[in-house]
Design an enzyme around this catalytic site. Sequence first.
Site, PDB file in Angstrom:
ATOM      1  N   TYR A 125      54.637 -47.837 136.985  1.00  0.00           N
ATOM      2  CA  TYR A 125      55.283 -46.809 137.812  1.00  0.00           C
ATOM      3  C   TYR A 125      55.490 -45.511 137.020  1.00  0.00           C
ATOM      4  O   TYR A 125      54.792 -44.532 137.207  1.00  0.00           O
ATOM      5  CB  TYR A 125      56.647 -47.321 138.305  1.00  0.00           C
ATOM      6  CG  TYR A 125      56.634 -48.103 139.585  1.00  0.00           C
ATOM      7  CD1 TYR A 125      55.489 -48.721 140.057  1.00  0.00           C
ATOM      8  CD2 TYR A 125      57.798 -48.250 140.335  1.00  0.00           C
ATOM      9  CE1 TYR A 125      55.493 -49.447 141.231  1.00  0.00           C
ATOM     10  CE2 TYR A 125      57.817 -48.977 141.519  1.00  0.00           C
ATOM     11  CZ  TYR A 125      56.664 -49.572 141.961  1.00  0.00           C
ATOM     12  OH  TYR A 125      56.693 -50.286 143.123  1.00  0.00           O
ATOM     13  N   SER A 126      56.486 -45.511 136.124  1.00  0.00           N
ATOM     14  CA  SER A 126      56.905 -44.274 135.456  1.00  0.00           C
ATOM     15  C   SER A 126      55.790 -43.687 134.594  1.00  0.00           C
ATOM     16  O   SER A 126      54.982 -44.414 134.002  1.00  0.00           O
ATOM     17  CB  SER A 126      58.128 -44.536 134.575  1.00  0.00           C
ATOM     18  OG  SER A 126      59.233 -44.919 135.360  1.00  0.00           O
ATOM     19  N   GLU A 241      64.264 -54.605 143.050  1.00  0.00           N
ATOM     20  CA  GLU A 241      64.786 -54.376 141.702  1.00  0.00           C
ATOM     21  C   GLU A 241      66.246 -53.951 141.752  1.00  0.00           C
ATOM     22  O   GLU A 241      67.062 -54.361 140.920  1.00  0.00           O
ATOM     23  CB  GLU A 241      63.938 -53.317 140.990  1.00  0.00           C
ATOM     24  CG  GLU A 241      64.266 -53.169 139.516  1.00  0.00           C
ATOM     25  CD  GLU A 241      63.277 -52.307 138.761  1.00  0.00           C
ATOM     26  OE1 GLU A 241      63.401 -52.213 137.527  1.00  0.00           O
ATOM     27  OE2 GLU A 241      62.369 -51.717 139.393  1.00  0.00           O
TER      28      GLU A 241
END
Length: 379
Positions: A125-126, A241
């Site tokens: 993701y990041s 999450e």
Amino acid sequence: MRDWNAMSDEAFRQAAIDFIEAECPPSIRYREERPPWTELDPWYQAMSRHGWLAPGWPVEHGGMGLSPSKRIIHMEEWLKQGVPRAMEQGVLLAGPALIARGTQEQRDYFLPRILSGEHLWCQGYSEPGAGSDLAGLRTEARIEGDEFVISGHKVWTSGALDANYIYVLARTDKSVPKQKGISFILVDMKQPGFTVRPIPTIDGGAEFGEVFMDEVRAPLKNLVGELNKGWGVAKGLLGFERMWAGSPHMGRTAYAYLLKIVRARGLEDDPVVLDRVAELKLELEDNSAMYEALSKEVGGGAAIGLEASVLKIASTETYARIAELTVELAEEYGGMDGEPIGGVRLLHNYLNSRPPTIYGGTVQIQRNILAKGALGLPS
């Protein structure tokens, strides 16, 4: 298949303790750093073999199908008994995303391999410059024949050093607004074009890594959801999450440590201390009620919405406040390694209370989400 939910909470807790004592190697328990996969693999296999690996998955997909209260007990006892997290990205995130949004072919192929430990997952993701503003990601995927060809750079990737699969958010259409044109793709990391580098953290571990992808490939059938509509899949996964981070199990374990320090310092009759401890206890009870209510709704098929952001803020900030008060009351022992007083790993407990406020989007981002989504304030 054993019906765990038919057991009383007390019996289930004892069964969890007995299983850990019988199967979890003492060499990996109560470690300051997360053990490498070579040490965790036997424990992962034991959890899988005895049916303790996937507490939140439905029974029909190989999980335990636990009720919310028993899910909290499961997480509490793993934490209290010093059990390390063992490549949980597959069980906690990739698996639930596939159960909710994957095709039947994807579920049939990937879910058993998560449970067996054949596939070890990490999250793509990041990126540098696209952390809190995740939709600003620059990793790109183009289609060539029946494959995606992906290039980009991911960072703060949990478990990247041991993983052999990664679920990647990649831009597949640059002509549309940034939250559109993103796809969610499952990628085999054991191929040319992948480079993984560790990122050392303050506790001396290397739980995180950065992942470089140079023309790596994935079959089109590994697309989860629709092409260019991966943002919805990603938000759903972030909801899982946030639900995990919003569970009160970490705060409840830290609260037990706080009580140990209160007793060790002889503060059981201090009215000011007792007032602060009672306030935190009430917050924990609120968090538990929120978690159980939301878990029941999600378990009944409801979408994970803004409530997950409220839960994540409340639970993680309560956990952090409990750890802060514990260190404060320990006074000169508060910053020491080991168990300097009361049998509590004070510094370890304090450091571990900080990251949950960041997992799944920082608490500041969650407040922005609520300001926009619940209050209608401008971005």
